[in-house]
Motif scaffolding. Structure first.
Motif, mmCIF file in Angstrom:
data_model
loop_
_atom_site.group_PDB
_atom_site.id
_atom_site.type_symbol
_atom_site.label_atom_id
_atom_site.label_comp_id
_atom_site.label_asym_id
_atom_site.label_seq_id
_atom_site.Cartn_x
_atom_site.Cartn_y
_atom_site.Cartn_z
ATOM 1 N N VAL A 17 0.861 -1.176 0.000
ATOM 2 C CA VAL A 17 0.000 0.000 0.000
ATOM 3 C C VAL A 17 0.898 1.227 0.000
ATOM 4 C CG1 VAL A 17 -1.666 1.360 1.322
ATOM 5 C CG2 VAL A 17 -1.945 -1.124 1.151
ATOM 6 N N HIS A 18 0.920 1.938 -1.108
ATOM 7 C CA HIS A 18 1.673 3.192 -1.213
ATOM 8 C C HIS A 18 0.796 4.322 -0.675
ATOM 9 C CE1 HIS A 18 4.527 1.797 -4.708
ATOM 10 N NE2 HIS A 18 4.965 1.437 -3.523
ATOM 11 N N LEU A 19 1.128 4.823 0.498
ATOM 12 C CA LEU A 19 0.327 5.882 1.094
ATOM 13 C C LEU A 19 0.452 7.178 0.307
ATOM 14 C CD1 LEU A 19 1.162 5.327 4.872
ATOM 15 C CD2 LEU A 19 -0.844 4.515 3.610
ATOM 16 N N LEU A 20 -0.668 7.886 0.177
ATOM 17 C CA LEU A 20 -0.627 9.223 -0.396
ATOM 18 C C LEU A 20 0.226 10.120 0.507
ATOM 19 C CD1 LEU A 20 -4.362 9.691 -1.483
ATOM 20 C CD2 LEU A 20 -2.397 9.106 -2.925
ATOM 21 N N PRO A 21 0.668 11.270 0.014
ATOM 22 C CA PRO A 21 1.556 12.130 0.804
ATOM 23 C C PRO A 21 1.041 12.390 2.221
ATOM 24 C CG PRO A 21 1.395 12.969 -1.415
ATOM 25 C CD PRO A 21 0.399 11.850 -1.322
ATOM 26 N N ALA A 39 -5.839 4.244 1.544
ATOM 27 C CA ALA A 39 -5.126 3.093 2.107
ATOM 28 C C ALA A 39 -6.083 1.933 2.374
ATOM 29 C CB ALA A 39 -4.411 3.502 3.392
ATOM 30 N N GLU A 40 -7.255 2.244 2.881
ATOM 31 C CA GLU A 40 -8.241 1.195 3.147
ATOM 32 C C GLU A 40 -8.699 0.532 1.851
ATOM 33 O OE1 GLU A 40 -10.248 2.992 7.254
ATOM 34 O OE2 GLU A 40 -11.285 3.233 5.329
ATOM 35 N N GLU A 57 3.666 1.666 3.171
ATOM 36 C CA GLU A 57 4.886 2.414 2.858
ATOM 37 C C GLU A 57 4.543 3.869 2.515
ATOM 38 O OE1 GLU A 57 8.067 0.379 0.411
ATOM 39 O OE2 GLU A 57 7.269 1.757 -1.071
ATOM 40 N N ASN A 58 5.341 4.803 3.020
ATOM 41 C CA ASN A 58 5.116 6.226 2.737
ATOM 42 C C ASN A 58 5.744 6.623 1.400
ATOM 43 O OD1 ASN A 58 7.679 5.795 3.969
ATOM 44 N ND2 ASN A 58 7.820 7.963 4.525
#
Length: 282
Positions: A17-21, A39-40, A57-58
């Protein structure tokens, strides 16, 4: 590392999961709810597609801090990981980019996540953030202090970086395991979306001497049948996204196609048709 104990399978497929900024990052949009919602959605898409675990991951916080991230990032990731653990019945891992393994371990310990990914555990790598030195001696002592059993998956000769010393893969793998005490190792190509070579995977597997080896980048439905039999597991993201573009959200159809291809690659040949029969959405 007991893969069966954590992932309930000896050959886990881990989605990312690539988190948004996140707060304080250059592209932070000021709406944490939007980050959580995305993310969900991505975690549910990965779970419904059949992966065995998820790394949070950020990714969209670039350009990354070299080592320690802002406390707001740690707080936001802790909140998100806690939400995802409640939503999906899968092992969750954390990667705090570029190399804040201490924060990742702290988040994992407090949320009861099972593992972390560490880009540079040992050695010195020249990166776009500057020189990054492995801090295995501090991280392993910190894990002992926290009293948990969070597993450490460590990259060897990590992507988007070059070693200062001779890039001997066998020595790097052995040092990461024997001197850095990694629980598993990860091998990637030179950049995001670039796969490692089969030869390098086989070398790493031989050098690891029983410690699990994961593909860390570039795996897709077309190459996984060749790469997967050489390793113990795979971490995938870019190829699972809509149109295969890393800026797009996770596509559950692509996830299921990839999972099917990966599972066929290590299933007995008599029981499974060729991976070449698997189609992938555009």
């Amino acid at each position: 590392m007991d893969l069966n104990k954590i992932f309930k399978t000896p050959n886990p497929i881990i989605g990312v999961v690539h988190l948004l900024p996140l707060p304080t990052s250059p592209r932070w949009g000021g709406n944490l709810k939007a980050v959580i919602d995305r993310a969900e959605q991505e975690a549910m898409a990965l779970a419904s597609g059949g992966v065995n675990g998820i790394i949070v991951e950020n990714f969209f916080d670039a350009p990354f801090a070299k080592d320690q991230v802002d406390p707001a990032v740690v707080s936001a990731m802790s909140l998100i990981v806690e939400r995802l653990i409640q939503m999906v019945p899968l092992p969750i891992g954390i990667n705090v980019l570029r190399n804040d393994a201490h924060s990742a371990l702290a988040i994992a310990s407090c949320t009861q996540a099972q593992f972390i990914r560490v880009n540079v555990l040992t050695g010195v790598m020249a990166t776009d953030q500057g020189l990054i030195e492995g801090r295995a001696h501090e991280l392993l002592r910190y894990r002992r202090e926290l009293g948990g059993e969070v597993q450490i998956l460590a990259d060897v000769l990590v992507k988007h970086a070059r070693p200062l010393s001779s890039p001997n893969l066998t020595v790097a793998v052995q040092d990461t395991i024997e001197r850095g005490l990694a629980d598993a190792i990860i091998l990637s190509g030179w950049a995001t979306g670039s796969p490692p070579t089969l030869e390098d995977l086989e070398l790493a597997k031989a050098a690891a001497n029983g410690t699990p080896v994961f593909i860390g980048s570039g795996a897709d439905w077309e190459n996984i049948s060749t790469l997967m039999p050489a390793v113990d597991g795979v971490i995938a993201c870019s190829s699972l996204k809509r149109h295969g573009r890393r800026d797009q959200p996770i596509d559950p159809i692509r996830v299921s196609r990839f999972v099917e291809a990966a599972r066929r690659s290590y299933a007995p040949k008599a029981e499974s048709p060729s991976v070449s029969s698997v189609s992938v959405p555009s």
